[in-house]
Every structure is written in C-alpha cells, then in structure tokens.
Enzyme design. Structure first.
Site, short mmCIF file in Angstrom:
data_model
loop_
_atom_site.label_atom_id
_atom_site.label_comp_id
_atom_site.label_asym_id
_atom_site.label_seq_id
_atom_site.Cartn_x
_atom_site.Cartn_y
_atom_site.Cartn_z
N ILE A 18 -28.16 -6.38 -50.19
CA ILE A 18 -29.53 -6.89 -50.17
C ILE A 18 -30.21 -6.70 -51.51
O ILE A 18 -30.96 -7.57 -51.97
CB ILE A 18 -30.32 -6.19 -49.05
CG1 ILE A 18 -29.78 -6.63 -47.68
CG2 ILE A 18 -31.81 -6.49 -49.16
CD1 ILE A 18 -30.32 -5.82 -46.52
N ASP A 37 -29.39 1.78 -59.98
CA ASP A 37 -28.24 1.93 -59.10
C ASP A 37 -27.33 3.02 -59.67
O ASP A 37 -27.35 3.30 -60.88
CB ASP A 37 -27.48 0.61 -58.99
CG ASP A 37 -26.63 0.53 -57.74
OD1 ASP A 37 -27.07 -0.09 -56.75
OD2 ASP A 37 -25.51 1.09 -57.73
N ASP A 53 -30.10 7.84 -59.95
CA ASP A 53 -29.85 8.37 -58.63
C ASP A 53 -31.20 8.66 -57.98
O ASP A 53 -31.95 9.52 -58.45
CB ASP A 53 -29.02 9.66 -58.74
CG ASP A 53 -28.74 10.31 -57.40
OD1 ASP A 53 -29.19 9.79 -56.36
OD2 ASP A 53 -28.08 11.37 -57.40
N VAL A 54 -31.53 7.92 -56.90
CA VAL A 54 -32.85 8.12 -56.29
C VAL A 54 -32.99 9.50 -55.66
O VAL A 54 -34.10 9.91 -55.29
CB VAL A 54 -33.16 7.03 -55.24
CG1 VAL A 54 -33.22 5.66 -55.88
CG2 VAL A 54 -32.16 7.06 -54.08
N ASN A 80 -35.14 -0.31 -52.18
CA ASN A 80 -34.05 -0.80 -51.33
C ASN A 80 -32.90 0.20 -51.18
O ASN A 80 -32.15 0.12 -50.21
CB ASN A 80 -33.52 -2.12 -51.91
CG ASN A 80 -32.28 -2.59 -51.20
OD1 ASN A 80 -32.33 -3.08 -50.08
ND2 ASN A 80 -31.12 -2.42 -51.85
N SER A 137 -35.66 -1.21 -41.42
CA SER A 137 -34.56 -1.63 -40.56
C SER A 137 -35.05 -1.86 -39.14
O SER A 137 -36.03 -1.26 -38.70
CB SER A 137 -33.45 -0.57 -40.55
OG SER A 137 -32.46 -0.87 -39.58
N TYR A 150 -29.68 7.72 -38.91
CA TYR A 150 -30.13 6.54 -39.65
C TYR A 150 -31.46 6.03 -39.10
O TYR A 150 -32.38 5.71 -39.86
CB TYR A 150 -29.06 5.45 -39.57
CG TYR A 150 -29.40 4.20 -40.34
CD1 TYR A 150 -29.35 4.18 -41.73
CD2 TYR A 150 -29.76 3.03 -39.68
CE1 TYR A 150 -29.67 3.04 -42.44
CE2 TYR A 150 -30.07 1.87 -40.38
CZ TYR A 150 -30.03 1.88 -41.75
OH TYR A 150 -30.34 0.75 -42.46
N LYS A 154 -35.19 5.58 -40.99
CA LYS A 154 -35.89 4.30 -41.10
C LYS A 154 -37.22 4.32 -40.35
O LYS A 154 -38.17 3.64 -40.74
CB LYS A 154 -34.99 3.17 -40.60
CG LYS A 154 -33.80 2.91 -41.53
CD LYS A 154 -34.24 2.57 -42.95
CE LYS A 154 -33.07 2.25 -43.85
NZ LYS A 154 -33.48 1.84 -45.22
N THR A 182 -28.83 -6.32 -38.21
CA THR A 182 -27.54 -6.01 -38.83
C THR A 182 -27.20 -7.10 -39.83
O THR A 182 -27.11 -8.28 -39.47
CB THR A 182 -26.43 -5.90 -37.77
OG1 THR A 182 -26.82 -4.92 -36.80
CG2 THR A 182 -25.12 -5.47 -38.41
#
Length: 257
Positions: A18, A37, A53-54, A80, A137, A150, A154, A182
C-alpha cells in the site's frame, strides 16, 4: 498541472504494498514524494527513498528532516508503516505485543511528532494543504479471528487518529485514516504461503469480503490520496473504509443451485 502539484509528501513503509502504491499515486498527481522504509533501495524515481526505522525516534527525526530539507517543507504525511501478527490473546508473547504496538502505534506517533512543525508551516502558507493520513484496518472495527494483537494495535490507531484530528484541526492540519479490508499485499501473500492450504485460505479471504475478492493496494492508495488532497479540505476525523463492503454489509447467503 495536477491537483497535488507543489505539495510535498512523506510516506512511511513506502517501499512495497500500500505504501508504494500510495507513493506512486501521489507522484502521478504532481506531488514531490519521499518514502521512509527499512529497505528503500528499490523505490522508483522520482520518489526519494530514505532509510529509517519507525521504531527508532532518532532515525525517524533524521529522515523527516532530510525530506523536509530536500523539498523545502512537508504538506502531507502518510503513516503507513506497520507489521502484522496472528493468534488469539493467548498466543503472542509480551515481547511481540511490545514490538507490534511500538511499530504500529508509536511509529505513527514518532513520525507525526517529527513532521508537525513542517505541517504547521504548510498550513499557514497554504490553508487546506496540511494533512495526515494513517493506515488503519478493518480490524479496528470488526472482530476478526486470530488477530487479537493486530486488532488491538489498529484499534489504537483509530482512536489516535480521532484524538490527533481534534488536537490539530484549529492549526489547519487535517487527520484521517483509511480502513482497508484484506488487501492483496506482500504481507498477506506471506501469510497465505504459510497456510496449510494457501489456495483454500485465499478463497476464504475472498469470500469474507462481500465483493468476493481482496482489496488492491491501488484502491487503498486512491482513498489515501483523496484524504490527503485539497479536495478533502473539509474532511477530518474520518475513517474511510476500503473493504469491499466487509464492515457495513450483511448479505444473505447465496441460494444453492
């Protein structure tokens, strides 16, 4: 000229899935785009790839400053970057809970915190231009099996989005999120590869969404670009579902032939 000409955007987790689709869509509409990234080397030109690295605040701050310096500021932030986890509440050890929450929630906090001074300046210079879009999500609003950790992360992203929107609306900074169903991304592909019967698992995921197929990365990217664009100047504190009807539709079973 296109609708995003002159705007400067930063996308985390932008080297695949995404994030990459979003970087491409923003670029196609005229924005200058940088991606953060862990492995940005394959990002296509003219997108600026920055290694970060977030999960590390210093890394994030350095990359955000590099992007802002290169572009002369930032107007759009797309949070993201994220990681997944499978299992019930019994299955994931504390270390995994800490890691997923650190990346999926605190990662957004770190990047937004670093970008806010630039977004404030953008809002003053060009009202309606400053925007943050978080990738949330369907897991934030629907109970999904084997996704306890997860889903918790979210759910936090959804609440964080609303709180950020309230905090910064009077500064001229809009904050929204997208809730994909998904999606057909590399991460989902890896989950399918690990399943006992990948074809059956894909068929089950397709059937779970009323449209009968997985969402594409490009469809999610289109929603992100809309929320980030001046066309959505009156949209803030909103979660936009891109889920093939999964959250809102309750279809009757198809009659058997």
């Amino acid at each position: 000229m296109t609708e995003l000409t002159g705007l400067r955007a930063l996308v985390t987790g932008g080297a695949s899935g995404i994030g990459l689709a979003t970087a491409r869509a923003l670029t196609a509409r005229g924005a200058s785009v940088a991606v953060l990234d862990l492995a940005p080397d394959g990002v296509p030109e003219p997108v600026l790839g920055l290694r970060a690295d977030v999960g590390d605040d210093a890394s994030v701050r350095a990359a955000v400053e590099t992007a802002a310096t290169r572009f002369g500021g930032l107007d759009i932030l797309v949070n993201n970057a994220g990681i997944g986890a499978a299992g019930t509440v019994e299955d994931n050890p504390d270390e995994q809970w800490h890691r997923v929450l650190d990346v999926n929630v605190l990662g957004m906090v770190r990047t937004t915190r670093a970008a806010l001074p630039h977004l404030r300046r953008a809002a003053e210079a060009r009202p309606g231009a400053a925007a943050v879009v978080n990738t949330c999500s369907i897991a934030a609003t629907a109970g999904l099996p084997q996704r306890a950790l997860y889903s918790a992360s979210k759910g936090a992203v959804l609440a964080l989005t609303l709180a950020m929107a309230a905090d910064h609306v009077r500064e001229g900074i809009r904050v929204n999120c997208v809730n994909p169903g998904t999606a057909d991304t590399p991460w989902v592909g890896r989950l399918l590869d690990a399943a006992e019967d990948p074809e059956a698992e894909r068929a089950a995921l397709n059937a779970r969404q009323p449209m009968g197929r997985l969402v594409t990365a490009e469809e999610v990217a289109a929603a992100i670009v809309y929320l980030a664009s001046p066309a959505a100047a009156s949209v803030t504190g909103t979660a936009l579902a891109v889920d093939g009807g999964m959250q809102g539709l309750r279809l009757r079973p198809e009659p058997r032939s």
